[in-house]
Design a protein around this motif. Structure first.
Motif, PDB file in Angstrom:
ATOM      1  N   ILE A 214       0.829  -1.210   0.000  1.00 34.46           N
ATOM      2  CA  ILE A 214       0.000   0.000   0.000  1.00 34.46           C
ATOM      3  C   ILE A 214       0.862   1.258   0.000  1.00 34.46           C
ATOM      4  O   ILE A 214       0.608   2.207  -0.752  1.00 34.46           O
ATOM      5  CB  ILE A 214      -0.950  -0.017   1.210  1.00 34.46           C
ATOM      6  N   VAL A 215       1.900   1.282   0.854  1.00 29.93           N
ATOM      7  CA  VAL A 215       2.748   2.475   0.951  1.00 29.93           C
ATOM      8  C   VAL A 215       3.486   2.722  -0.359  1.00 29.93           C
ATOM      9  O   VAL A 215       3.520   3.854  -0.877  1.00 29.93           O
ATOM     10  CB  VAL A 215       3.746   2.325   2.116  1.00 29.93           C
ATOM     11  N   ILE A 216       4.079   1.676  -0.921  1.00 27.16           N
ATOM     12  CA  ILE A 216       4.833   1.845  -2.169  1.00 27.16           C
ATOM     13  C   ILE A 216       3.916   2.293  -3.296  1.00 27.16           C
ATOM     14  O   ILE A 216       4.226   3.240  -4.043  1.00 27.16           O
ATOM     15  CB  ILE A 216       5.541   0.527  -2.535  1.00 27.16           C
ATOM     16  N   ASP A 217       2.766   1.622  -3.433  1.00 30.29           N
ATOM     17  CA  ASP A 217       1.851   1.971  -4.522  1.00 30.29           C
ATOM     18  C   ASP A 217       1.299   3.383  -4.346  1.00 30.29           C
ATOM     19  O   ASP A 217       1.166   4.137  -5.326  1.00 30.29           O
ATOM     20  CB  ASP A 217       0.706   0.962  -4.569  1.00 30.29           C
ATOM     21  N   SER A 218       0.974   3.771  -3.115  1.00 26.45           N
ATOM     22  CA  SER A 218       0.433   5.098  -2.868  1.00 26.45           C
ATOM     23  C   SER A 218       1.475   6.174  -3.171  1.00 26.45           C
ATOM     24  O   SER A 218       1.147   7.215  -3.764  1.00 26.45           O
ATOM     25  CB  SER A 218      -0.043   5.219  -1.416  1.00 26.45           C
ATOM     26  N   CYS A 219       2.717   5.934  -2.765  1.00 28.73           N
ATOM     27  CA  CYS A 219       3.779   6.911  -3.038  1.00 28.73           C
ATOM     28  C   CYS A 219       4.025   7.051  -4.538  1.00 28.73           C
ATOM     29  O   CYS A 219       4.137   8.177  -5.060  1.00 28.73           O
ATOM     30  CB  CYS A 219       5.059   6.504  -2.322  1.00 28.73           C
ATOM     31  N   CYS A 220       4.098   5.910  -5.227  1.00 29.18           N
ATOM     32  CA  CYS A 220       4.306   5.962  -6.679  1.00 29.18           C
ATOM     33  C   CYS A 220       3.135   6.644  -7.377  1.00 29.18           C
ATOM     34  O   CYS A 220       3.329   7.438  -8.305  1.00 29.18           O
ATOM     35  CB  CYS A 220       4.500   4.545  -7.226  1.00 29.18           C
ATOM     36  N   ALA A 221       1.905   6.334  -6.921  1.00 28.60           N
ATOM     37  CA  ALA A 221       0.721   6.941  -7.528  1.00 28.60           C
ATOM     38  C   ALA A 221       0.687   8.444  -7.276  1.00 28.60           C
ATOM     39  O   ALA A 221       0.298   9.223  -8.153  1.00 28.60           O
ATOM     40  CB  ALA A 221      -0.538   6.289  -6.974  1.00 28.60           C
ATOM     41  N   THR A 222       1.102   8.862  -6.082  1.00 32.16           N
ATOM     42  CA  THR A 222       1.108  10.290  -5.761  1.00 32.16           C
ATOM     43  C   THR A 222       2.080  11.061  -6.654  1.00 32.16           C
ATOM     44  O   THR A 222       1.750  12.131  -7.186  1.00 32.16           O
ATOM     45  CB  THR A 222       1.464  10.491  -4.283  1.00 32.16           C
ATOM     46  N   VAL A 223       3.281  10.490  -6.796  1.00 32.35           N
ATOM     47  CA  VAL A 223       4.277  11.133  -7.660  1.00 32.35           C
ATOM     48  C   VAL A 223       3.756  11.234  -9.088  1.00 32.35           C
ATOM     49  O   VAL A 223       3.873  12.283  -9.754  1.00 32.35           O
ATOM     50  CB  VAL A 223       5.615  10.367  -7.620  1.00 32.35           C
ATOM     51  N   ALA A 224       3.155  10.153  -9.584  1.00 31.39           N
ATOM     52  CA  ALA A 224       2.633  10.147 -10.943  1.00 31.39           C
ATOM     53  C   ALA A 224       1.478  11.143 -11.105  1.00 31.39           C
ATOM     54  O   ALA A 224       1.375  11.843 -12.119  1.00 31.39           O
ATOM     55  CB  ALA A 224       2.173   8.744 -11.322  1.00 31.39           C
ATOM     56  N   GLU A 225       0.602  11.223 -10.090  1.00 35.50           N
ATOM     57  CA  GLU A 225      -0.544  12.138 -10.162  1.00 35.50           C
ATOM     58  C   GLU A 225      -0.075  13.591 -10.166  1.00 35.50           C
ATOM     59  O   GLU A 225      -0.620  14.434 -10.904  1.00 35.50           O
ATOM     60  CB  GLU A 225      -1.485  11.898  -8.975  1.00 35.50           C
ATOM     61  N   VAL A 226       0.914  13.907  -9.334  1.00 33.90           N
ATOM     62  CA  VAL A 226       1.420  15.283  -9.282  1.00 33.90           C
ATOM     63  C   VAL A 226       2.027  15.679 -10.620  1.00 33.90           C
ATOM     64  O   VAL A 226       1.811  16.788 -11.131  1.00 33.90           O
ATOM     65  CB  VAL A 226       2.440  15.432  -8.140  1.00 33.90           C
ATOM     66  N   GLN A 227       2.816  14.780 -11.193  1.00 35.40           N
ATOM     67  CA  GLN A 227       3.433  15.083 -12.490  1.00 35.40           C
ATOM     68  C   GLN A 227       2.380  15.198 -13.591  1.00 35.40           C
ATOM     69  O   GLN A 227       2.489  16.029 -14.487  1.00 35.40           O
ATOM     70  CB  GLN A 227       4.454  13.997 -12.839  1.00 35.40           C
ATOM     71  N   LYS A 228       1.359  14.344 -13.513  1.00 37.99           N
ATOM     72  CA  LYS A 228       0.343  14.317 -14.560  1.00 37.99           C
ATOM     73  C   LYS A 228      -0.572  15.543 -14.488  1.00 37.99           C
ATOM     74  O   LYS A 228      -0.881  16.163 -15.505  1.00 37.99           O
ATOM     75  CB  LYS A 228      -0.484  13.035 -14.444  1.00 37.99           C
ATOM     76  N   ARG A 229      -1.020  15.912 -13.272  1.00 32.62           N
ATOM     77  CA  ARG A 229      -1.991  16.984 -13.121  1.00 32.62           C
ATOM     78  C   ARG A 229      -1.337  18.356 -12.985  1.00 32.62           C
ATOM     79  O   ARG A 229      -1.974  19.368 -13.258  1.00 32.62           O
ATOM     80  CB  ARG A 229      -2.885  16.708 -11.907  1.00 32.62           C
TER      81      ARG A 229
END
Length: 422
Positions: A214-229
């Motif tokens: 959960i922690v790894i996926d959430s961190c990776c998703a957060t980084v990707a979301e920030v870059q994307k949005r």
């Protein structure tokens, strides 16, 4: 049953006895006193024989046994002790003499096989039961109750039933008693949620693996979301939260469905076709590379079937989470655009197509990758180094799951582009 000598019974050389025993529903178990117990299902009789005569001794004159049924209470036993236990099974306890191995019907190495007496030297038997070495001896019902009463704990109904029927491995019992006494919410979950309890008993690092995922996926998703949005991240924060919640559910499913679990008691199985399917599913390993143990072995066909069965489950979870997650995101996007339109707005992703992509991706890509991750973790955890230094296995779990998440994220982007969803 005619009388027979003790040495013939212990050495299993009496063909008449073999034919009578093997014609029944016969099973073997080794108890903590190094005695072999075989159970024969017979109608309206249950007899326990305790034979203390060593296998090397010659049969004594008059040493004989007889079956005591409900219709008759007479006996011709002289040196053996026979007591009636019930009406469904006939059980005989036999001193091993050589330290023996585990009777599973596979033959060889001193084990009892389908064709006749087992061979092998006494040295093989002295190696002991691998399952006993890993999980400790089987504790009888009286021992289990004594241990639980000393701690003021009441066992769940299925564990209590298992203790009455076959007993519970010492390590599993002690592990449960320790975990159920943990602080809230773990202690409460262990007492009330069988799925979590059985997985924690089989793998104490189960929650650590879920948390890592959960922690790894959430961190990776957060980084990707920030870059994307970019600058619109906070304006579209609710979309990010929706993706994060759905991702958490998916992560729990990904880890939990492949985790090994302790098989305690007999599950309730319906009759007919559904019952046969339940038995077939119950016989499958939890993952393709689940370790074998005495009394819990898997064929190549079962492991292959597990891959497709788990793929179906993964696909179902992916499709359902895709419908929910993408549905929430689409609803928020539609509401916002009805209030304020912009030429820079991207098209609303198709709901069913997006959910189908999630289902196929989890069934094919995630299923394959997580099966491999589980197999690698099993190898590391079984290594002598990891047993001596547990943080080694934990560090490996973090590393391999981090690499898996990075690769899986990049692969999903490619799949989304190829399918036209993004």
């Amino acid at each position: 049953m005619s009388a027979f000598g003790l040495s013939h019974l212990v050495n299993v050389k009496n063909d008449v006895v073999l034919r009578k025993l093997w014609g029944q529903d016969l099973s073997f178990v080794k108890n903590s006193n190094k005695r072999f117990v075989f159970s024969v299902k017979k109608k309206q009789r249950l007899v326990t024989l305790s034979l203390s005569q060593p296998p090397e001794a010659e049969p004594q004159s008059g040493a004989a046994t007889s079956i005591v049924t409900k219709e008759s209470s007479e006996s011709t036993i002289t040196k053996e002790e026979v007591r009636i236990l019930g009406s469904d099974y006939e059980e005989a306890k036999i001193d091993d003499g050589n330290g023996g191995g585990f009777f599973d019907g596979n033959g060889g190495n001193g084990k009892f096989n389908n064709g006749g007496g087992g061979g092998g030297a006494g040295g093989d038997g002295e190696k002991g039961d691998p399952e006993e070495e890993e999980f400790g001896p089987i504790m009888k019902f009286e021992e289990v109750m004594k241990e639980t009463e000393a701690r003021g704990v009441t066992l769940p109904s299925d564990m209590l039933e298992a203790a009455k029927n076959v007993g519970i491995r010492k390590l599993l019992l002690l592990r449960y008693l320790d975990l159920q006494g943990s602080s809230w919410p773990l202690g409460f979950a262990m007492r009330s949620w069988g799925m979590l309890r059985n997985r924690m008993l089989a793998d104490p690092s189960f929650l650590f693996k879920i948390g890592t995922e959960i922690v790894i996926d959430s961190c990776c998703a957060t980084v990707a979301e920030v870059q994307k949005r970019g600058k619109d991240f906070w304006a579209e924060f609710e979309l990010y939260v929706a993706d994060l919640l759905v991702g958490t559910v998916v992560n729990v499913a990904l880890v939990g469905m492949l985790a090994p679990y302790a098989r305690i008691g007999q599950p309730s199985i319906s009759k007919g076709f559904l019952g046969r399917m339940q038995r077939a599913y119950g016989a499958l390993p939890s993952s393709v590379f689940e370790a074998e143990r005495p009394g819990c072995r898997f064929t190549v066909k079962q492991r292959l079937a597990t891959y497709f069965y788990k793929g179906f489950l993964y696909g179902s979870v992916g499709f359902a989470c895709g419908i929910i997650g993408q549905g929430i995101a689409n609803m928020i996007m539609t509401v916002k655009r009805s209030m304020k339109k912009s030429e820079e707005d991207i098209p609303v992703p198709p709901l069913v197509k997006s959910a189908a992509l999630w289902g196929v991706f989890l069934a094919v890509s995630s299923n394959t990758r997580y099966q491999i991750v589980n197999g690698l973790e099993r190898l590391v955890e079984a290594s002598p180094l990891a047993k001596q230094v547990p943080p080694v296995a934990m560090a490996f779990t973090v590393g391999v799951r981090f690499a898996n998440n990075i690769y899986g994220g990049m692969q999903f982007v490619d799949w989304a582009r190829w399918s036209g969803v993004q």
